[in-house]
Write a protein that holds these residues in place. Structure first.
Motif, PDB file in Angstrom:
ATOM      1  N   SER A  36       0.836  -1.195   0.000  1.00 50.46           N
ATOM      2  CA  SER A  36       0.000   0.000   0.000  1.00 50.46           C
ATOM      3  C   SER A  36       0.871   1.244   0.000  1.00 50.46           C
ATOM      4  O   SER A  36       2.050   1.201   0.350  1.00 50.46           O
ATOM      5  CB  SER A  36      -0.927   0.023   1.222  1.00 50.46           C
ATOM      6  N   ARG A  37       0.272   2.361  -0.391  1.00 47.00           N
ATOM      7  CA  ARG A  37       0.934   3.656  -0.280  1.00 47.00           C
ATOM      8  C   ARG A  37       0.468   4.281   1.021  1.00 47.00           C
ATOM      9  O   ARG A  37      -0.611   4.844   1.121  1.00 47.00           O
ATOM     10  CB  ARG A  37       0.571   4.540  -1.480  1.00 47.00           C
ATOM     11  N   TRP A  38       1.299   4.192   2.027  1.00 50.98           N
ATOM     12  CA  TRP A  38       0.901   4.574   3.374  1.00 50.98           C
ATOM     13  C   TRP A  38       1.448   5.944   3.754  1.00 50.98           C
ATOM     14  O   TRP A  38       2.472   6.392   3.246  1.00 50.98           O
ATOM     15  CB  TRP A  38       1.426   3.555   4.386  1.00 50.98           C
ATOM     16  N   ARG A  39       0.761   6.566   4.691  1.00 53.37           N
ATOM     17  CA  ARG A  39       1.282   7.790   5.277  1.00 53.37           C
ATOM     18  C   ARG A  39       2.387   7.440   6.274  1.00 53.37           C
ATOM     19  O   ARG A  39       2.482   6.319   6.759  1.00 53.37           O
ATOM     20  CB  ARG A  39       0.182   8.556   5.998  1.00 53.37           C
ATOM     21  N   ARG A  40       3.162   8.451   6.596  1.00 55.08           N
ATOM     22  CA  ARG A  40       4.291   8.238   7.505  1.00 55.08           C
ATOM     23  C   ARG A  40       3.814   7.760   8.883  1.00 55.08           C
ATOM     24  O   ARG A  40       4.418   6.862   9.478  1.00 55.08           O
ATOM     25  CB  ARG A  40       5.087   9.532   7.629  1.00 55.08           C
ATOM     26  N   ASP A  41       2.740   8.336   9.393  1.00 55.61           N
ATOM     27  CA  ASP A  41       2.259   7.935  10.714  1.00 55.61           C
ATOM     28  C   ASP A  41       1.756   6.500  10.726  1.00 55.61           C
ATOM     29  O   ASP A  41       1.886   5.783  11.724  1.00 55.61           O
ATOM     30  CB  ASP A  41       1.158   8.889  11.188  1.00 55.61           C
ATOM     31  N   GLN A  42       1.188   6.048   9.582  1.00 56.65           N
ATOM     32  CA  GLN A  42       0.733   4.658   9.504  1.00 56.65           C
ATOM     33  C   GLN A  42       1.914   3.694   9.536  1.00 56.65           C
ATOM     34  O   GLN A  42       1.865   2.640  10.190  1.00 56.65           O
ATOM     35  CB  GLN A  42      -0.087   4.449   8.227  1.00 56.65           C
ATOM     36  N   CYS A  76      11.792  -9.100  -0.801  1.00 54.12           N
ATOM     37  CA  CYS A  76      11.228  -8.778  -2.113  1.00 54.12           C
ATOM     38  C   CYS A  76      10.615  -7.380  -2.071  1.00 54.12           C
ATOM     39  O   CYS A  76       9.709  -7.120  -1.271  1.00 54.12           O
ATOM     40  CB  CYS A  76      10.150  -9.794  -2.504  1.00 54.12           C
ATOM     41  N   VAL A  77      11.111  -6.491  -2.926  1.00 53.55           N
ATOM     42  CA  VAL A  77      10.652  -5.108  -2.956  1.00 53.55           C
ATOM     43  C   VAL A  77      10.235  -4.773  -4.378  1.00 53.55           C
ATOM     44  O   VAL A  77      10.975  -5.031  -5.331  1.00 53.55           O
ATOM     45  CB  VAL A  77      11.757  -4.145  -2.481  1.00 53.55           C
ATOM     46  N   ASN A  78       9.049  -4.200  -4.522  1.00 50.78           N
ATOM     47  CA  ASN A  78       8.534  -3.861  -5.842  1.00 50.78           C
ATOM     48  C   ASN A  78       7.941  -2.449  -5.824  1.00 50.78           C
ATOM     49  O   ASN A  78       7.098  -2.136  -4.982  1.00 50.78           O
ATOM     50  CB  ASN A  78       7.450  -4.874  -6.259  1.00 50.78           C
ATOM     51  N   ASP A  79       8.392  -1.618  -6.761  1.00 49.50           N
ATOM     52  CA  ASP A  79       7.832  -0.278  -6.925  1.00 49.50           C
ATOM     53  C   ASP A  79       7.954   0.550  -5.644  1.00 49.50           C
ATOM     54  O   ASP A  79       6.982   1.102  -5.127  1.00 49.50           O
ATOM     55  CB  ASP A  79       6.360  -0.373  -7.349  1.00 49.50           C
ATOM     56  N   VAL A  80       9.189   0.644  -5.138  1.00 52.89           N
ATOM     57  CA  VAL A  80       9.451   1.377  -3.904  1.00 52.89           C
ATOM     58  C   VAL A  80      10.554   2.405  -4.162  1.00 52.89           C
ATOM     59  O   VAL A  80      11.602   2.068  -4.717  1.00 52.89           O
ATOM     60  CB  VAL A  80       9.862   0.420  -2.773  1.00 52.89           C
ATOM     61  N   PHE A  81      10.329   3.646  -3.730  1.00 48.32           N
ATOM     62  CA  PHE A  81      11.218   4.740  -4.112  1.00 48.32           C
ATOM     63  C   PHE A  81      12.470   4.873  -3.256  1.00 48.32           C
ATOM     64  O   PHE A  81      13.474   5.399  -3.706  1.00 48.32           O
ATOM     65  CB  PHE A  81      10.441   6.064  -4.059  1.00 48.32           C
ATOM     66  N   PHE A  82      12.458   4.379  -2.013  1.00 46.66           N
ATOM     67  CA  PHE A  82      13.520   4.776  -1.094  1.00 46.66           C
ATOM     68  C   PHE A  82      14.737   3.850  -1.109  1.00 46.66           C
ATOM     69  O   PHE A  82      15.630   3.977  -0.280  1.00 46.66           O
ATOM     70  CB  PHE A  82      12.978   4.888   0.345  1.00 46.66           C
ATOM     71  N   LEU A  83      14.814   2.898  -2.065  1.00 45.57           N
ATOM     72  CA  LEU A  83      15.975   2.016  -2.124  1.00 45.57           C
ATOM     73  C   LEU A  83      17.204   2.690  -2.707  1.00 45.57           C
ATOM     74  O   LEU A  83      18.331   2.297  -2.423  1.00 45.57           O
ATOM     75  CB  LEU A  83      15.654   0.778  -2.973  1.00 45.57           C
ATOM     76  N   GLN A  84      17.008   3.674  -3.568  1.00 49.79           N
ATOM     77  CA  GLN A  84      18.098   4.239  -4.348  1.00 49.79           C
ATOM     78  C   GLN A  84      19.230   4.761  -3.466  1.00 49.79           C
ATOM     79  O   GLN A  84      19.071   5.693  -2.690  1.00 49.79           O
ATOM     80  CB  GLN A  84      17.586   5.374  -5.235  1.00 49.79           C
ATOM     81  N   GLY A  85      20.381   4.092  -3.584  1.00 47.53           N
ATOM     82  CA  GLY A  85      21.551   4.503  -2.829  1.00 47.53           C
ATOM     83  C   GLY A  85      21.527   4.121  -1.364  1.00 47.53           C
ATOM     84  O   GLY A  85      22.391   4.582  -0.597  1.00 47.53           O
ATOM     85  N   THR A  86      20.593   3.283  -0.937  1.00 42.24           N
ATOM     86  CA  THR A  86      20.450   2.989   0.503  1.00 42.24           C
ATOM     87  C   THR A  86      20.548   1.502   0.852  1.00 42.24           C
ATOM     88  O   THR A  86      20.335   1.135   1.998  1.00 42.24           O
ATOM     89  CB  THR A  86      19.099   3.517   1.027  1.00 42.24           C
ATOM     90  N   LEU A  87      20.861   0.651  -0.101  1.00 47.16           N
ATOM     91  CA  LEU A  87      20.917  -0.783   0.210  1.00 47.16           C
ATOM     92  C   LEU A  87      21.993  -1.105   1.235  1.00 47.16           C
ATOM     93  O   LEU A  87      21.863  -2.078   1.987  1.00 47.16           O
ATOM     94  CB  LEU A  87      21.160  -1.586  -1.069  1.00 47.16           C
ATOM     95  N   HIS A  88      23.046  -0.301   1.284  1.00 46.60           N
ATOM     96  CA  HIS A  88      24.099  -0.549   2.272  1.00 46.60           C
ATOM     97  C   HIS A  88      23.610  -0.320   3.698  1.00 46.60           C
ATOM     98  O   HIS A  88      24.200  -0.831   4.658  1.00 46.60           O
ATOM     99  CB  HIS A  88      25.314   0.341   1.980  1.00 46.60           C
ATOM    100  N   LYS A  89      22.503   0.441   3.852  1.00 49.59           N
ATOM    101  CA  LYS A  89      21.917   0.653   5.176  1.00 49.59           C
ATOM    102  C   LYS A  89      20.864  -0.405   5.502  1.00 49.59           C
ATOM    103  O   LYS A  89      20.675  -0.757   6.659  1.00 49.59           O
ATOM    104  CB  LYS A  89      21.259   2.035   5.245  1.00 49.59           C
ATOM    105  N   ILE A  90      20.179  -0.893   4.459  1.00 48.56           N
ATOM    106  CA  ILE A  90      19.047  -1.796   4.679  1.00 48.56           C
ATOM    107  C   ILE A  90      19.498  -3.247   4.806  1.00 48.56           C
ATOM    108  O   ILE A  90      19.056  -3.975   5.698  1.00 48.56           O
ATOM    109  CB  ILE A  90      18.024  -1.640   3.534  1.00 48.56           C
ATOM    110  N   PHE A 132       7.483  -6.038   0.199  1.00 45.43           N
ATOM    111  CA  PHE A 132       7.020  -4.661   0.346  1.00 45.43           C
ATOM    112  C   PHE A 132       6.840  -4.062  -1.040  1.00 45.43           C
ATOM    113  O   PHE A 132       7.720  -4.192  -1.897  1.00 45.43           O
ATOM    114  CB  PHE A 132       8.049  -3.858   1.138  1.00 45.43           C
ATOM    115  N   SER A 133       5.704  -3.393  -1.279  1.00 45.10           N
ATOM    116  CA  SER A 133       5.469  -2.853  -2.622  1.00 45.10           C
ATOM    117  C   SER A 133       4.537  -1.658  -2.580  1.00 45.10           C
ATOM    118  O   SER A 133       3.893  -1.367  -1.564  1.00 45.10           O
ATOM    119  CB  SER A 133       4.874  -3.941  -3.534  1.00 45.10           C
ATOM    120  N   ASN A 134       4.492  -0.986  -3.725  1.00 43.63           N
ATOM    121  CA  ASN A 134       3.540   0.087  -3.992  1.00 43.63           C
ATOM    122  C   ASN A 134       3.828   1.372  -3.217  1.00 43.63           C
ATOM    123  O   ASN A 134       2.948   1.958  -2.598  1.00 43.63           O
ATOM    124  CB  ASN A 134       2.101  -0.366  -3.714  1.00 43.63           C
ATOM    125  N   MET A 135       5.099   1.794  -3.261  1.00 43.58           N
ATOM    126  CA  MET A 135       5.450   3.157  -2.873  1.00 43.58           C
ATOM    127  C   MET A 135       6.216   3.749  -4.046  1.00 43.58           C
ATOM    128  O   MET A 135       7.439   3.775  -4.079  1.00 43.58           O
ATOM    129  CB  MET A 135       6.281   3.186  -1.593  1.00 43.58           C
TER     130      MET A 135
END
Length: 464
Positions: free
Chosen positions: A210-216, A270-284, A235-238
């Motif tokens: 789902s496309r969730w709000r930050r508080d959710q 498994c991650v699909n259609d998620v924006f925050f991976l770019q340049g951050t896999l070393h943290k995740i 995780f998908s759909n962001m």
């Protein structure tokens, strides 16, 4: 002349038992499993509450498969079962006197009520193996709980009459019944009351879609850190096209890195259609536990992300790798080559689709690809390669004796001139002839499929 089905002796025996509910239930110990399960099914479908009560007390099965009820959404039969159990609770018959210990509503291995249910794993074993729980069970035999196993979707728990009836009953019997969820799907929102009631350390597969709000998501993270035995996380759909804020990127990657580094049992990410991976896999991806499956699709990645995948412990023993629908065109092929070399002895599935891989990049990774000796499935569609590069790729994959499925892109020469709606074209015939002849010459162990798109196969060449 019309024909009428003649009832079997088993059908007649079940009908006779159910027609005399006032009589004591016969000794079920002497019956085989198929007959017991069929007797349960007929009692539930016919609304025989009294019979269900008697059978619960005399049932020789510790775990009763109920997947067929959930599959058919038969709420009436479910209510019959719950009413029978309620009557036993109201009569204050302790669970220690029940032979039935668990109801299994999971679909797996339960295509029919005649198939054996899986023995109650996880929860029963964990409770039995924990010294603290063993002491409590010895001291408080009267406080045992009936176990309910089910795979849940959060929105289904709120909207589906069947699941809502079951979950509401469980929540109302929290001191007598406990629900265990092995696979949990969360969409749109979290049903907090139910999440608080679930033993989250039993959850092994979590799907967040789902496309969730930050508080959710803050609330979800609260539950995520309790899922200590999680093995599969999807995780998908962001969408990157809708969410591109740098501060959110940093916040999400930080939050997920805090959670995932604690999951030492995670095997599939498994991650699909998620924006925050770019340049951050070393943290995740910081866990030292090797993954079996890694899927990153429709999500932006940087060259630094691929470099991290090539060196991090999480990818040491990958069996399934999917890197799809992002651009490698401006990147160096070396990180991908190094990653393939690293997993060459374990990799069984490789999807490199719609990554804009060029001829020169393909030539750089071919030697590493040729050493993936365990590879069984290879998908390479949607990449910008020439006919010459396609032939070279086929020659390398032909050496992989375990490969059984191979899908390849239509070469550039064909894409430039081919109208996919045309039944025939000269260039299509030419490419088909050359590829067919090459397959005959190299004799690969797998069938070759040339795709124009996800939905359209231009032609196939069977292995010879």
């Amino acid at each position: 002349m019309s024909t009428q089905t003649v009832p079997t002796l088993q059908d007649l025996a079940i009908q006779r038992v159910l027609s005399y509910e006032a009589l004591p239930i016969p000794n079920l110990e002497i019956l085989n499993r198929v007959l017991i399960l069929q007797l349960y099914k007929e009692a539930l479908m016919g609304g025989h509450v009294e019979m269900v009560m008697k059978m619960v007390l005399s049932c020789p099965l510790a775990c009763l498969p109920m997947g067929y009820l959930k599959k058919t959404r038969n709420t009436k039969a479910l209510i019959t079962m719950l009413n029978g159990l309620d009557r036993l609770f109201e009569e204050l018959i302790p669970l220690s006197q029940w032979k039935l210990q668990a109801l299994d509503f999971r679909d797996e291995n339960q295509e029919s009520p005649f198939l054996a249910s899986r023995a109650p794993p996880g929860a029963c074993l964990q409770e039995a193996g924990c010294p603290k729980n063993r002491r409590k069970r010895r001291q408080r035999r009267g406080n045992q709980r009936l176990k309910v196993f089910i795979d849940l979707q959060m929105e289904e728990a709120m909207l589906s009459e069947f699941v809502h009836t079951l979950t509401s009953w469980v929540l109302g019997r929290k001191f007598s019944v406990r629900m265990y969820c092995e696979k949990l799907t969360v969409r749109y929102s979290v049903y907090y009351k139910l999440m608080n009631a679930l033993p989250l350390d039993y959850v092994q597969e979590l799907v967040v879609d789902s496309r969730w709000r930050r508080d959710q998501l803050e609330r979800l993270f609260f539950y995520l850190h309790k899922m200590r035995n999680l093995r599969v996380f999807r995780f998908s759909n962001m969408s990157p096209s809708a969410l591109t804020c740098r501060s959110l990127n940093r916040w999400f990657s930080h939050k997920y890195s805090l959670q995932l580094r604690k999951m030492d049992k995670l095997r599939e990410f498994c991650v699909n259609d998620v924006f925050f991976l770019q340049g951050t896999l070393h943290k995740i991806l910081l866990s030292q536990t090797p993954l079996e499956k890694l899927s990153l699709t429709h999500s932006p990645l940087k060259e630094s992300d691929l470099k991290h995948l090539a060196v991090c412990p999480s990818t040491d023993q990958l069996k399934h790798l999917e890197l799809c629908s992002f651009s490698l065109k401006e990147m160096s092929p070396e990180p991908l080559r190094d990653l393939l070399q690293k997993v060459a002895n374990t990799l069984e599935t490789l999807h490199l689709e719609y990554c804009k891989i060029t001829d020169s990049q393909l030539n750089a990774i071919l030697p590493a690809l040729g050493h993936c000796s365990q590879l069984r499935t290879f998908h390479f569609c949607g990449n910008d390669i020439s006919l010459c590069a396609l032939k070279s790729l086929l020659c390398h994959t032909a050496r992989l004796t375990q490969l059984t499925e191979g899908e390849y892109p239509a070469p550039e020469e064909l894409r430039e001139s081919l109208n996919p709606r045309e039944a025939k074209s000269e260039k299509l015939d030419m490419v088909r002839r050359e590829v067919t002849q090459l397959v005959k010459d190299i004799r690969p162990a797998h069938d070759v499929r040339i795709r124009y798109s996800f939905s359209e196969v231009l032609f196939s060449v069977p292995s010879t």
